[in-house]
Design a protein around this motif. Structure first.
Motif, PDB file in Angstrom:
ATOM      1  N   SER A   1      71.141  85.021  49.825  1.00  0.00           N
ATOM      2  CA  SER A   1      71.383  85.572  51.163  1.00  0.00           C
ATOM      3  C   SER A   1      70.114  86.037  51.863  1.00  0.00           C
ATOM      4  O   SER A   1      70.084  87.091  52.499  1.00  0.00           O
ATOM      5  CB  SER A   1      72.411  86.706  51.119  1.00  0.00           C
ATOM      6  OG  SER A   1      73.638  86.224  50.637  1.00  0.00           O
ATOM      7  N   TYR A   2      69.063  85.240  51.735  1.00  0.00           N
ATOM      8  CA  TYR A   2      67.848  85.427  52.518  1.00  0.00           C
ATOM      9  C   TYR A   2      67.768  84.324  53.555  1.00  0.00           C
ATOM     10  O   TYR A   2      68.217  83.201  53.305  1.00  0.00           O
ATOM     11  CB  TYR A   2      66.597  85.312  51.643  1.00  0.00           C
ATOM     12  CG  TYR A   2      66.237  86.552  50.880  1.00  0.00           C
ATOM     13  CD1 TYR A   2      65.343  87.481  51.394  1.00  0.00           C
ATOM     14  CD2 TYR A   2      66.762  86.790  49.601  1.00  0.00           C
ATOM     15  CE1 TYR A   2      64.982  88.611  50.684  1.00  0.00           C
ATOM     16  CE2 TYR A   2      66.409  87.913  48.891  1.00  0.00           C
ATOM     17  CZ  TYR A   2      65.516  88.821  49.431  1.00  0.00           C
ATOM     18  OH  TYR A   2      65.163  89.935  48.728  1.00  0.00           O
ATOM     19  N   LYS A   3      67.205  84.646  54.690  1.00  0.00           N
ATOM     20  CA  LYS A   3      66.907  83.634  55.694  1.00  0.00           C
ATOM     21  C   LYS A   3      65.423  83.301  55.562  1.00  0.00           C
ATOM     22  O   LYS A   3      64.569  84.191  55.667  1.00  0.00           O
ATOM     23  CB  LYS A   3      67.190  84.134  57.104  1.00  0.00           C
ATOM     24  CG  LYS A   3      66.834  83.114  58.163  1.00  0.00           C
ATOM     25  CD  LYS A   3      67.043  83.626  59.563  1.00  0.00           C
ATOM     26  CE  LYS A   3      66.636  82.526  60.531  1.00  0.00           C
ATOM     27  NZ  LYS A   3      66.630  82.974  61.888  1.00  0.00           N
ATOM     28  N   VAL A   4      65.124  82.051  55.332  1.00  0.00           N
ATOM     29  CA  VAL A   4      63.732  81.612  55.230  1.00  0.00           C
ATOM     30  C   VAL A   4      63.213  81.380  56.641  1.00  0.00           C
ATOM     31  O   VAL A   4      63.766  80.574  57.390  1.00  0.00           O
ATOM     32  CB  VAL A   4      63.599  80.342  54.369  1.00  0.00           C
ATOM     33  CG1 VAL A   4      62.166  79.849  54.360  1.00  0.00           C
ATOM     34  CG2 VAL A   4      64.095  80.618  52.951  1.00  0.00           C
ATOM     35  N   ILE A   5      62.176  82.102  56.991  1.00  0.00           N
ATOM     36  CA  ILE A   5      61.574  81.970  58.319  1.00  0.00           C
ATOM     37  C   ILE A   5      60.506  80.886  58.315  1.00  0.00           C
ATOM     38  O   ILE A   5      60.430  80.076  59.229  1.00  0.00           O
ATOM     39  CB  ILE A   5      60.977  83.323  58.770  1.00  0.00           C
ATOM     40  CG1 ILE A   5      62.092  84.371  58.860  1.00  0.00           C
ATOM     41  CG2 ILE A   5      60.240  83.188  60.090  1.00  0.00           C
ATOM     42  CD1 ILE A   5      61.594  85.798  58.978  1.00  0.00           C
TER      43      ILE A   5
END
Length: 177
Positions: free
Chosen positions: A113-117
């Motif tokens: 549940s991380y958003k990769v920027i």
């Protein structure tokens, strides 16, 4: 603010006038951290972790909704590691035990549940590492390039590898969802 679990390294940071939290990440509470938006950074740690999932889960718990996490690690599909394989100095169990790549790190972080920027490979040493280990290179074309090209041309080739996420040094910017 520095999170540094090793006492002697925490002391060095304090002597430099830095605010230090002398704990392992797993023992950090949100109340230990300064208020407001934060940027967490970790350099060349992920490849050493016995349980990266636990580390990233703990990191997510102390991050605020606008915080970001920037970390660097090795890319297992980077040029020098891919070419040298077991003869690469970067492959050194039991110290380097996790090798992600620009594709797998996105999958791993998304599952947590991380958003990769952003994922980049800003490395500058792949060709130097290969040149210094030319005896272990099997690829004839690569050997030829390393032995005949001048440094300014090798720099252009290194830039190509870095720009196209093919370097062995990887940097990731992410935030929690």
């Amino acid at each position: 603010t520095i999170i540094e679990p090793a006492n002697h390294l925490a002391d060095i940071c304090r002597k430099k006038g830095l605010n230090v939290i002398n704990k392992f990440l797993e023992n950090i509470n949100i109340s230990d951290l300064p208020k407001g938006q934060k940027t967490f950074v970790s350099f060349e740690l992920i490849e050493h972790l016995h349980d990266p999932k636990l580390f990233f889960s703990k990191m997510k718990k102390i991050m605020g909704p606008k915080d970001i996490f920037i970390f660097t690690t090795l890319s297992g599909v980077g040029l020098d590691i891919a070419e040298l394989g077991k003869k690469s100095n970067s492959i050194m169990p039991p110290y380097h035990i996790n090798f992600y790549n620009p594709f797998s790190i996105k999958i791993f972080l998304n599952k947590l549940s991380y958003k990769v920027i952003q994922v980049t490979t800003p490395g500058k040493l792949d060709l130097d590492i290969l040149k210094n280990n030319s005896i272990n290179i099997n690829n004839f074309f690569l050997k030829y390039i390393l032995s005949t090209f001048v440094n300014k041309d090798l720099d252009k080739i290194q830039k190509f590898y870095s720009t196209n996420n093919l370097s062995s040094h990887m940097m990731v910017v992410c935030k929690k969802l």
